[in-house]
Write a protein that holds these residues in place. Sequence first.
Motif, PDB file in Angstrom:
ATOM      1  N   GLU A  33       2.526   1.202  12.167  1.00 20.93           N
ATOM      2  CA  GLU A  33       3.711   1.640  11.439  1.00 20.93           C
ATOM      3  C   GLU A  33       3.381   2.884  10.627  1.00 20.93           C
ATOM      4  OE1 GLU A  33       5.053  -0.808   8.005  1.00 20.93           O
ATOM      5  OE2 GLU A  33       3.315  -2.040   8.463  1.00 20.93           O
ATOM      6  N   GLY A  35       3.709   4.858   7.025  1.00 21.67           N
ATOM      7  CA  GLY A  35       3.975   4.753   5.596  1.00 21.67           C
ATOM      8  C   GLY A  35       4.040   6.118   4.950  1.00 21.67           C
ATOM      9  N   GLU A  36       3.002   6.927   5.182  1.00 19.03           N
ATOM     10  CA  GLU A  36       2.962   8.303   4.690  1.00 19.03           C
ATOM     11  C   GLU A  36       1.821   9.027   5.379  1.00 19.03           C
ATOM     12  OE1 GLU A  36       1.921   8.996   0.577  1.00 19.03           O
ATOM     13  OE2 GLU A  36       0.318   7.536   0.628  1.00 19.03           O
ATOM     14  N   MET A  56      -3.116  -1.697   3.321  1.00 18.90           N
ATOM     15  CA  MET A  56      -2.872  -0.488   4.102  1.00 18.90           C
ATOM     16  C   MET A  56      -3.961  -0.253   5.153  1.00 18.90           C
ATOM     17  SD  MET A  56      -2.876   3.450   2.667  1.00 18.90           S
ATOM     18  CE  MET A  56      -1.859   3.053   1.273  1.00 18.90           C
ATOM     19  N   THR A 122      -0.379   3.361   6.991  1.00 15.92           N
ATOM     20  CA  THR A 122       0.698   2.459   7.402  1.00 15.92           C
ATOM     21  C   THR A 122       1.652   2.108   6.270  1.00 15.92           C
ATOM     22  OG1 THR A 122      -0.720   0.530   7.014  1.00 15.92           O
ATOM     23  CG2 THR A 122      -0.656   1.430   9.268  1.00 15.92           C
ATOM     24  N   LEU A 123       1.266   2.392   5.036  1.00 10.01           N
ATOM     25  CA  LEU A 123       2.115   2.126   3.871  1.00 10.01           C
ATOM     26  C   LEU A 123       2.012   3.310   2.915  1.00 10.01           C
ATOM     27  CD1 LEU A 123       0.927  -1.527   3.109  1.00 10.01           C
ATOM     28  CD2 LEU A 123       3.102  -0.869   4.167  1.00 10.01           C
ATOM     29  N   PRO A 124       3.030   3.538   2.084  1.00 11.82           N
ATOM     30  CA  PRO A 124       2.869   4.533   1.020  1.00 11.82           C
ATOM     31  C   PRO A 124       1.760   4.091   0.064  1.00 11.82           C
ATOM     32  CG  PRO A 124       5.185   3.988   1.319  1.00 11.82           C
ATOM     33  CD  PRO A 124       4.391   2.993   2.120  1.00 11.82           C
ATOM     34  N   HIS A 125       0.986   5.036  -0.414  1.00 12.37           N
ATOM     35  CA  HIS A 125      -0.126   4.696  -1.315  1.00 12.37           C
ATOM     36  C   HIS A 125       0.387   4.074  -2.598  1.00 12.37           C
ATOM     37  CE1 HIS A 125      -3.282   5.510  -4.338  1.00 12.37           C
ATOM     38  NE2 HIS A 125      -4.039   5.075  -3.351  1.00 12.37           N
TER      39      HIS A 125
END
Length: 149
Positions: A33, A35-36, A56, A122-125
């Motif tokens: 995925e 995220g960023e 993450m 995969t995720l925003p920090h």
Amino acid sequence: MIEGVAVIPLQQIPDERGTVMHMLRRTDAHFTEFGEIYFSTVYRGVVKGWHRHRDMTLNYACVFGRIKLVLYDDRPASPSRGELAEVFLGPDEYALVVIPPQVWNGFKGMSEPYAIVANCATLPHDPARSERLDPFKNAIPYKWDVRHH
């Protein structure tokens, strides 16, 4: 190699105009995925690390210069617990390194004037969901010095 870590060679397409450097496509088997994405510069001889993320997955590629990426697994249930891995990334070793959650990682700049590392996470920090350690004073059994073989 550390359980869950993958080193995937990446394609470069050079011609007289420059070079296209592939990194990650959503159709890749290792893509989960988005995220960023961010870019981190690191000067020669400087260490950025240690850090790990709770949830993450990191997808690192060195798009400019050269780095030494070091990974350490201290996950209690991991079959590779206690293992270290070094991966050298740069124009001669252009690859994507997939780093799962809870694996300690850091990198050292090896080129002038600096190196640029791209991370498609995969995720925003979220700083509250990560941990950091001093690169030189910690329990990880690794020394960042240059080793002469």
